[in-house]
Write a protein that holds these residues in place. Structure first.
Motif: not given
Ligand SMILES: Cc1cc2nc3c(=O)[nH]c(=O)nc-3n(C[C@H](O)[C@H](O)[C@H](O)COP(=O)(O)OP(=O)(O)OC[C@H]3O[C@@H](n4cnc5c(N)ncnc54)[C@H](O)[C@@H]3O)c2cc1C
Length: 318
Positions: A149-159
């Protein structure tokens, strides 16, 4: 311009001062520092980096969102002025420790092998992820199937997200991922091992637990996840699933030299990035600890400084 090299009369002359095995973030960063030290360096490039299936490297200061191949292209471009640094395509398949130096065997893509010698070696060979044997996992790896999630969490936030894995690891990962989305489902491989306490913690975060076996992931050709399909045929719509993949070293080189490794197979290093074999250093994902491109680059840099200082001490005895 080739650097003026110190000759060490007590030591055999080698082809290069330092061999760097692996041209990812760790290897290139080490090459930059050693090039700036006028060291004769050979960087062996065995192929793509671990994050090659990913659309972007996130969280790398000044390079957030850069394609993995572009990050490495920039790294190599910035090495061009340092003409004591050479690259060779090929996999290092063998390493031997001789008196005061190492001998490496490199296999080119053509199958042709050659040997060369180096006073110090840096292993920057990374790891390989072992994905669960579920249809669709490999196809969606790096886009719909994520590891960190540190690498990709922001890109899929709130999904709508899911976490898949064994009971022992899935709880921690699901709780972590719930920081990025209020809609997280935990798909547990071995639900019989999910403790009452783990279930309580997940419930408190409103993380639903699914116990049926997952048989397939469905997604787009571009690698985006659409559904998780359970054994019953039920489909759960999700845009990404996080997994805790097992991993193994990409080479047996550390093993060949009998290096100390931890229980997960990572190559043990001291504070100076030196392995248990004097003269052999390791940096990046191949060593224990948090795995991030920026941290790999930092370890490569630290290894290079320590290698140069060790070489200098050998060249300038008291
Ligand atoms: C899907 C995915 C996405 C990721 N996204 C991010 C992200 O967004 N941000 C982030 O910070 N991190 C991310 N990571 C983690 C990141 O990829 C690693 O931390 C980083 O690549 C480690 O760098 P490294 O140099 O140690 O290893 P690598 O980048 O894996 O490089 C190792 C190199 O060594 C070469 N090699 C291996 N064996 C040999 C051999 N025998 N001879 C010669 N060469 C050899 C390999 O071909 C490779 O080029 C991601 C990882 C994955 C799997």
């Amino acid at each position: 311009m080739n650097p003026v090299r110190h000759r060490v009369p007590s030591r055999p002359l080698t082809d290069v001062d330092v061999a760097i095995v692996g041209a990812g973030a760790a290897g290139l960063s080490a090459a930059l520092v050693l090039g700036r030290c006028l060291r004769q360096v050979l960087v062996l490039d065995g192929g793509p980096p671990r994050n090659a299936p990913s659309p972007a490297v996130q969280g790398f200061l000044t390079r957030d969102g850069t394609k993995p191949a572009e990050l490495l292209r920039l790294g190599r471009e910035q090495l061009l002025p340092y003409d004591s640094v050479e690259f060779a395509a090929g996999r290092v398949t063998g390493i031997r420790e001789l008196t005061g130096y190492f001998q490496l065997t490199v296999e080119a893509e053509t199958g042709h092998t050659r040997m060369f010698t180096a006073r110090k070696v840096l292993l920057a060979t990374g790891v390989e992820d072992e994905l669960p044997p579920i249809d669709g996992m490999r196809d969606l790896w790096g886009r719909g199937v994520l590891h960190c999630p540190y690498c990709h969490g922001w890109e899929v936030r709130n999904q709508p997200l899911a976490v898949y894995g064994r009971a022992k690891l899935v709880t921690g990962l699901a709780l972590l991922v719930s920081r990025w989305s209020p809609d997280v489902v935990a798909c547990v491989e071995d639900p019989a091992y999910l403790t009452a306490n783990a279930r309580r913690r997940l419930r408190r975060q409103k993380i639903q637990v699914r116990e049926e076996p997952v048989i397939r992931l469905e997604g787009t050709k571009a690698g985006e996840l659409r559904h998780i399909v359970f054994e019953s045929g039920e489909k759960l719509a999700r845009t990404a699933v996080f997994i805790h993949a097992h991993q193994h070293q990409r080479t047996t080189l550390a093993e060949q030299l009998g290096c100390r490794r931890n229980s997960k197979g990572a190559v043990w290093v001291d504070k100076k990035q030196q392995t248990s074999v004097p003269g052999l250093y390791a940096a990046g994902d191949t060593t224990p600890g948090t795995q991030q491109a920026l941290l790999a680059a930092a370890e490569g840099s630290a290894a290079a400084i320590n290698i140069n200082e060790t070489l200098t001490r050998e060249e300038c005895p008291k």
